[in-house]
Design an enzyme around this catalytic site. Structure first.
Site, PDB file in Angstrom:
ATOM      1  N   ASN A  72       0.817  -1.214   0.000  1.00 40.83           N
ATOM      2  CA  ASN A  72       0.000   0.000   0.000  1.00 40.83           C
ATOM      3  C   ASN A  72       0.851   1.264   0.000  1.00 40.83           C
ATOM      4  O   ASN A  72       0.471   2.285  -0.578  1.00 40.83           O
ATOM      5  CB  ASN A  72      -0.921   0.002   1.221  1.00 40.83           C
ATOM      6  CG  ASN A  72      -1.955  -1.111   1.178  1.00 40.83           C
ATOM      7  OD1 ASN A  72      -2.129  -1.766   0.155  1.00 40.83           O
ATOM      8  ND2 ASN A  72      -2.631  -1.324   2.289  1.00 40.83           N
ATOM      9  N   ASN A 172       0.109  -1.673  -7.064  1.00 40.42           N
ATOM     10  CA  ASN A 172      -0.217  -2.581  -5.963  1.00 40.42           C
ATOM     11  C   ASN A 172      -1.697  -2.505  -5.618  1.00 40.42           C
ATOM     12  O   ASN A 172      -2.228  -1.406  -5.395  1.00 40.42           O
ATOM     13  CB  ASN A 172       0.596  -2.211  -4.714  1.00 40.42           C
ATOM     14  CG  ASN A 172       0.235  -3.078  -3.515  1.00 40.42           C
ATOM     15  OD1 ASN A 172       0.661  -4.223  -3.430  1.00 40.42           O
ATOM     16  ND2 ASN A 172      -0.566  -2.554  -2.595  1.00 40.42           N
ATOM     17  N   GLU A 173      -2.364  -3.648  -5.616  1.00 35.70           N
ATOM     18  CA  GLU A 173      -3.750  -3.769  -5.120  1.00 35.70           C
ATOM     19  C   GLU A 173      -4.669  -2.637  -5.587  1.00 35.70           C
ATOM     20  O   GLU A 173      -5.427  -2.085  -4.797  1.00 35.70           O
ATOM     21  CB  GLU A 173      -3.753  -3.880  -3.599  1.00 35.70           C
ATOM     22  CG  GLU A 173      -3.134  -5.172  -3.097  1.00 35.70           C
ATOM     23  CD  GLU A 173      -3.268  -5.370  -1.592  1.00 35.70           C
ATOM     24  OE1 GLU A 173      -3.858  -4.509  -0.904  1.00 35.70           O
ATOM     25  OE2 GLU A 173      -2.768  -6.406  -1.104  1.00 35.70           O
ATOM     26  N   TYR A 244      -4.423 -12.998   2.556  1.00 31.22           N
ATOM     27  CA  TYR A 244      -4.120 -12.902   3.985  1.00 31.22           C
ATOM     28  C   TYR A 244      -5.249 -13.426   4.872  1.00 31.22           C
ATOM     29  O   TYR A 244      -5.127 -13.400   6.086  1.00 31.22           O
ATOM     30  CB  TYR A 244      -3.897 -11.437   4.382  1.00 31.22           C
ATOM     31  CG  TYR A 244      -2.660 -10.786   3.835  1.00 31.22           C
ATOM     32  CD1 TYR A 244      -1.399 -11.178   4.251  1.00 31.22           C
ATOM     33  CD2 TYR A 244      -2.757  -9.744   2.930  1.00 31.22           C
ATOM     34  CE1 TYR A 244      -0.265 -10.548   3.771  1.00 31.22           C
ATOM     35  CE2 TYR A 244      -1.630  -9.106   2.447  1.00 31.22           C
ATOM     36  CZ  TYR A 244      -0.381  -9.508   2.866  1.00 31.22           C
ATOM     37  OH  TYR A 244       0.740  -8.880   2.392  1.00 31.22           O
ATOM     38  N   GLU A 292       2.074 -11.563  -2.319  1.00 31.71           N
ATOM     39  CA  GLU A 292       1.773 -11.281  -0.909  1.00 31.71           C
ATOM     40  C   GLU A 292       0.948 -12.442  -0.374  1.00 31.71           C
ATOM     41  O   GLU A 292      -0.150 -12.706  -0.867  1.00 31.71           O
ATOM     42  CB  GLU A 292       1.010  -9.964  -0.725  1.00 31.71           C
ATOM     43  CG  GLU A 292       1.817  -8.713  -1.007  1.00 31.71           C
ATOM     44  CD  GLU A 292       1.093  -7.428  -0.595  1.00 31.71           C
ATOM     45  OE1 GLU A 292       0.363  -7.466   0.427  1.00 31.71           O
ATOM     46  OE2 GLU A 292       1.255  -6.410  -1.282  1.00 31.71           O
ATOM     47  N   GLN A 351       5.435 -10.284   5.607  1.00 31.45           N
ATOM     48  CA  GLN A 351       6.652  -9.676   5.100  1.00 31.45           C
ATOM     49  C   GLN A 351       7.862 -10.337   5.723  1.00 31.45           C
ATOM     50  O   GLN A 351       7.726 -11.388   6.335  1.00 31.45           O
ATOM     51  CB  GLN A 351       6.618  -8.177   5.368  1.00 31.45           C
ATOM     52  CG  GLN A 351       5.508  -7.473   4.592  1.00 31.45           C
ATOM     53  CD  GLN A 351       5.563  -5.958   4.677  1.00 31.45           C
ATOM     54  OE1 GLN A 351       6.551  -5.375   5.102  1.00 31.45           O
ATOM     55  NE2 GLN A 351       4.479  -5.310   4.301  1.00 31.45           N
TER      56      GLN A 351
END
Length: 502
Positions: A72, A172-173, A244, A292, A351
């Protein structure tokens, strides 16, 4: 005792073990960078301010690639702020995590760290608040030898040789409304294609990753991938996947079956990419960068960023403390990635340090391994050669989220050159040990090189700075091999590795 059986055949090859499967992720988030990999005042810091104790653990972990600088964070990042004389770099608000970034660590510091860690960099560009120009400027800074403004800027900042970064994430995203510069699939697909075209004018051999869905629960999942790839198919090599939603919320059986969701995610994205391939009459195949993934307890207090006028530097954020069950799930997610090695060509555990991470540090103090460190490190070290597709017969476990699933999940690899094979296996049963029998006659295996199991009667045990060694993977004395039949006992809630030699 419950029993399960497996047949392995060296002819049933999924694909090669891809070193990039064992990537990780460093974002300017919480203490991942500052007091994580970088802490100039630490007793173990080197001349570049990098924590050598952390570097040692990174090498032991076996990570091969590292994605940087977000996440993010990247959707509001100005990379120019993080280069040049440190004393002249501006501090900036990080809107993604309501923090302040002093920019004392940037592109050049990361590349110095990557070289010392022995990892391949995976650079992300800002397609949130910025776009095509930022992408080609950063690429010029990193990859052009000299003779242009940004290349010469890098040289003047002390890096005479270009970095030659191959892997680049196009944002990203961008499907997420939480993302700075959030876009529709059509909007993102267009800007990603434009950035990719421009970047390939500088370096046609780049490997480019388009943004896929942030998770499989997104309302646009599937449709997002199809639309983005309609715009970008000819210009990119991979599409990303992020996941996640794996945590023990009191339903341990469902948690232990989390890899079922990863299997569904990969299969769905691969099918969507193949649909676009057929519709656009393309010969090349788009593969997946699962860049991720992890267990993440998003409801915990440490996952809530600061608010109001509080914009701290490197606050404690997302510092989950992982237990034995979490490590079993991480090991199972790696099993899922390996069994999809035909489509998953890169992956990044998110991470690396402090932030939902296998490595933890104290500011000015110690560094240690979390429980999740061990299945990752052992799999990265011993998964070699080719991934084999096993035939599994196992009892079923009933779960609320996924229905009934196999109690045993595993993958095997075999190195043709050495004749060594490795099995990575989990027992998802909450209470029952399982006697596993594996037919390995086709592999030519004659002896057990090593058998190790991570489990504990208390699956909630967590490592910390004072005790990171009471519960470690231990030798599994039950493993025997006779006449091509491997037998090993799997405790409940366990991850195991068995290595065989011909």
């Amino acid at each position: 005792m419950l029993t399960a059986s497996v047949v392995l055949d060296r002819a049933f090859v999924v694909g090669p073990v891809r070193p990039r499967t064992f990537g990780t992720f460093v974002e300017h988030l919480g203490r991942s960078v500052y007091t994580g990999i970088y802490e100039p005042d630490h007793p173990a810091a080197d001349e570049d301010g990098l924590r050598t104790d952390v570097l040692d653990l990174v090498r032991e972990l076996g990570t091969t690639t590292v994605r940087y600088p977000g996440g993010n964070f990247v959707s509001g990042y100005r990379w120019e702020d993080g280069v040049g004389p440190v004393e002249q770099r501006p501090a900036r608000l990080d809107l993604a995590w309501h923090s302040t970034d002093p920019n004392t660590f940037g592109v050049d510091e990361f590349m110095a760290w990557a070289a010392k860690a022995g990892v391949e960099p995976m650079m992300a560009i800002n397609l949130g608040t910025r776009g095509v120009q930022e992408a080609i400027d950063l690429l010029e800074y990193c990859n052009v030898p000299g003779g242009s403004y940004h290349a010469d800027l890098r040289r003047s900042n002390g890096s005479a040789d270009p970095y030659r970064i191959k892997m680049w994430c196009l944002g990203n995203e961008m499907d997420g409304p939480w993302q700075i510069g959030h876009k529709t699939a059509e909007e993102y697909g267009r800007v990603a294609a434009e950035a990719a075209r421009a970047m390939r004018m500088i370096d046609p051999d780049l490997e480019l990753v388009a943004c896929g869905s942030s998770n499989s629960r997104m309302p646009t999942f599937g449709e997002w991938e199809a639309t983005v790839l309609q715009e970008t198919y000819e210009h990119v090599d991979l599409i990303s996947a992020h996941a996640y939603y794996y945590e023990d919320d009191g339903d341990l059986s469902s948690f232990l079956a989390s890899a079922t969701d990863m299997d569904y995610f990969v299969d769905s994205v691969a099918a969507t990419a193949d649909y676009v391939r057929a519709a656009r009459k393309q010969s090349k195949r788009i593969h997946i960068s699962f860049d991720e993934w992890n267990v993440w307890y998003q409801g915990r207090a440490e996952s809530r960023p600061p608010s109001g006028d509080d914009w701290p530097v490197a606050p404690v954020l997302l510092e989950d403390k992982y237990n034995v069950a979490d490590a079993v799930v991480v090991g199972n997610l790696l099993i899922s990635l390996l069994r999809h090695t035909d489509r998953v060509h890169a992956a990044s555990l998110a991470q690396l340090v402090n932030v939902i991470a296998p490595i933890m540090t104290e500011p000015g103090g110690r560094a240690w391994r979390q429980t999740t460190f061990h299945p990752f490190a052992l799999t990265a070290r011993h998964a070699k050669g080719e991934v084999l597709r096993p035939a599994v017969s196992a009892p079923r476990v009933e779960t609320t989220r996924f229905g009934d699933v196999p109690a045993v999940d595993l993958v095997a690899t075999r190195d043709e050159e050495t004749g060594e094979a490795a099995l990575f296996v989990v027992n998802r049963s909450v209470s029952e040990p399982i006697d596993l029998s594996v037919d390995v006659r086709s592999l030519g295996s004659e002896r057990v090189l090593e058998a190790t199991t991570l489990s504990n009667p208390d699956h909630t045990w967590q490592a910390d700075a004072d005790d990171a060694t009471s519960v470690l993977p231990r030798t599994n004395e039950s493993a025997t091999l006779s006449d091509g039949a491997l037998s090993v006992e799997l405790p409940p809630v366990s991850w195991s590795m068995v290595r065989l030699s011909s």
